[in-house]
Each structure stands twice: as C-alpha cells, then as structure tokens.
Design a protein around this motif. Structure first.
Motif, short mmCIF file in Angstrom:
data_model
loop_
_atom_site.label_atom_id
_atom_site.label_comp_id
_atom_site.label_asym_id
_atom_site.label_seq_id
_atom_site.Cartn_x
_atom_site.Cartn_y
_atom_site.Cartn_z
N LEU A 228 -4.65 4.18 -4.79
CA LEU A 228 -4.56 5.41 -4.26
C LEU A 228 -3.40 6.30 -4.70
N VAL A 229 -2.17 5.36 -5.16
CA VAL A 229 -1.00 6.30 -5.82
C VAL A 229 -1.59 6.55 -7.07
N SER A 230 -2.24 5.81 -7.78
CA SER A 230 -2.79 6.45 -9.19
C SER A 230 -3.85 7.43 -9.03
N GLN A 231 -4.55 7.35 -7.96
CA GLN A 231 -5.47 8.49 -7.92
C GLN A 231 -4.75 9.84 -7.48
N LYS A 232 -3.94 9.80 -7.02
CA LYS A 232 -2.92 11.11 -6.49
C LYS A 232 -1.80 11.46 -7.42
N LYS A 233 -1.41 10.82 -8.28
CA LYS A 233 -0.39 11.07 -9.05
C LYS A 233 -0.42 12.64 -9.71
N GLU A 234 -1.41 12.90 -10.46
CA GLU A 234 -1.65 14.07 -11.17
C GLU A 234 -1.32 15.23 -9.90
N VAL B 49 -0.36 7.29 3.02
CA VAL B 49 0.08 6.51 4.08
C VAL B 49 -1.35 6.61 5.29
N GLU B 50 -1.49 7.68 5.25
CA GLU B 50 -2.56 8.04 6.42
C GLU B 50 -3.82 7.54 6.08
N GLU B 51 -4.35 7.70 4.79
CA GLU B 51 -5.15 6.82 4.51
C GLU B 51 -5.35 5.56 4.63
N ILE B 52 -4.53 4.85 4.23
CA ILE B 52 -4.33 3.28 4.57
C ILE B 52 -4.27 2.93 6.21
N GLU B 53 -3.53 3.83 6.90
CA GLU B 53 -3.44 3.71 8.40
C GLU B 53 -4.81 3.98 8.97
N SER B 54 -5.70 4.59 8.50
CA SER B 54 -7.10 5.11 8.93
C SER B 54 -8.21 4.06 8.64
N LEU B 55 -7.87 2.94 7.96
CA LEU B 55 -8.88 1.99 7.54
C LEU B 55 -9.22 1.22 8.85
N ASN B 56 -10.45 0.51 8.67
CA ASN B 56 -10.91 -0.07 9.72
C ASN B 56 -10.88 -1.76 9.32
N GLU C 238 8.25 7.03 2.23
CA GLU C 238 9.39 6.73 1.22
C GLU C 238 8.76 5.92 0.09
N LYS C 239 7.98 4.81 0.48
CA LYS C 239 7.86 3.81 -0.35
C LYS C 239 6.54 4.37 -1.37
N ALA C 240 5.71 5.37 -0.79
CA ALA C 240 4.73 6.30 -1.36
C ALA C 240 5.32 7.06 -2.38
N LEU C 241 6.43 7.77 -1.94
CA LEU C 241 6.99 8.79 -2.66
C LEU C 241 7.43 8.07 -4.04
N HIS C 242 8.04 6.78 -3.84
CA HIS C 242 8.92 6.17 -4.84
C HIS C 242 7.95 5.88 -5.83
N CYS C 243 6.69 5.17 -5.52
CA CYS C 243 5.32 5.01 -6.43
C CYS C 243 4.95 6.27 -6.98
N LEU C 244 4.77 7.23 -6.57
CA LEU C 244 4.38 8.52 -7.11
C LEU C 244 5.24 9.01 -8.18
N ARG C 245 6.73 8.73 -7.87
CA ARG C 245 7.40 9.24 -8.83
C ARG C 245 7.62 8.10 -10.05
N GLU C 246 7.29 6.87 -9.92
CA GLU C 246 7.34 5.90 -11.07
C GLU C 246 6.48 6.20 -12.33
N LYS C 247 6.77 5.98 -13.34
CA LYS C 247 6.28 6.16 -14.58
C LYS C 247 5.08 5.18 -14.84
N ASP C 248 3.95 5.23 -15.37
CA ASP C 248 3.14 4.34 -15.46
C ASP C 248 3.44 3.28 -16.67
N LYS D 265 6.59 4.67 10.04
CA LYS D 265 6.04 5.48 9.30
C LYS D 265 7.12 6.22 8.11
N GLU D 266 7.95 6.70 8.39
CA GLU D 266 8.69 7.48 7.48
C GLU D 266 9.40 6.38 6.23
N LYS D 267 9.18 5.12 6.58
CA LYS D 267 9.77 4.20 5.43
C LYS D 267 8.29 4.13 4.43
N ALA D 268 7.28 4.08 5.16
CA ALA D 268 6.17 4.18 4.42
C ALA D 268 6.04 5.11 3.49
#
Length: 99
Positions: free
Chosen positions: A14-20, A39-46, A78-88, A73-76
């Motif tokens: 998901l992070v990779s798909q949304k990096k652009e 985060v919301e997509e992960i939390e909405s899974l079944n 922050e984790k997503a933001l961190h991963c989005l900022r990381e270089k490939d 949720k705030e910590k999650a």
C-alpha cells in the motif's frame, strides 16, 4: 521473520502504491491524508488489520512467539508517514554518491 508477515507485506505494498501521490502532495495536511488512507484501508480489512508493537522485554524470533500490543491510530499514521518518506531501497529514488 516479522517483515515477511502477510500484514507487513500488504502494508508495504500500500505504501508503495501511494508514494507517488504522497510525493505530489503540496502540504502536510494532504501528505497526512495519504498516510491516513493507508491506515484506514488496513483497518477496514475483514478481519481488520492492526498496527502492533512488540511489548518491552519480549523480543523473540517470530511474531507468534512475542507479546504484541495494539498501537493508537496516531502512532499508526506516524509509521505510515515514515514509510512514505523513505527512499526506495535500490530503486531510482535511492541516494547515489557523486564523486
């Protein structure tokens, strides 16, 4: 390995798909929106996906053996933001040394 857990693989995908979209965002509010959507997509899974951290002092070799606690949720986000900022790693966005 924890990194090979299906939930972590899905998160990284998901992070990779949304990096652009993240990199084209012009302000922090829109960047945060991209992270929130992950985060919301992960939390909405079944069944719902969760964001976990290892409980202090229980570091073990596999996710099944350790003790894990659900993060807020705030910590999650922050984790997503961190991963989005990381270089490939090894990709076109990775830093190259210029001599």
């Amino acid at each position: 390995l924890i990194s090979a857990h299906s939930g972590n693989v899905r998160f990284r995908s998901l992070v990779s798909q949304k990096k652009e979209t993240y990199s084209r965002s012009i302000n922090n509010k829109s960047k945060r929106g991209v992270a929130l959507s992950i985060v919301e997509e992960i939390e909405s899974l079944n069944p719902p996906g969760r964001f976990l951290i290892e409980k202090s002092g229980t570091k073990l070799a596999s996710i099944e053996e350790g003790e894990w606690i659900h993060v807020e949720k705030e910590k999650a986000i922050e984790k997503a933001l961190h991963c989005l900022r990381e270089k490939d790693k090894g990709g076109n966005n990775s830093r190259q040394r210029k001599d």
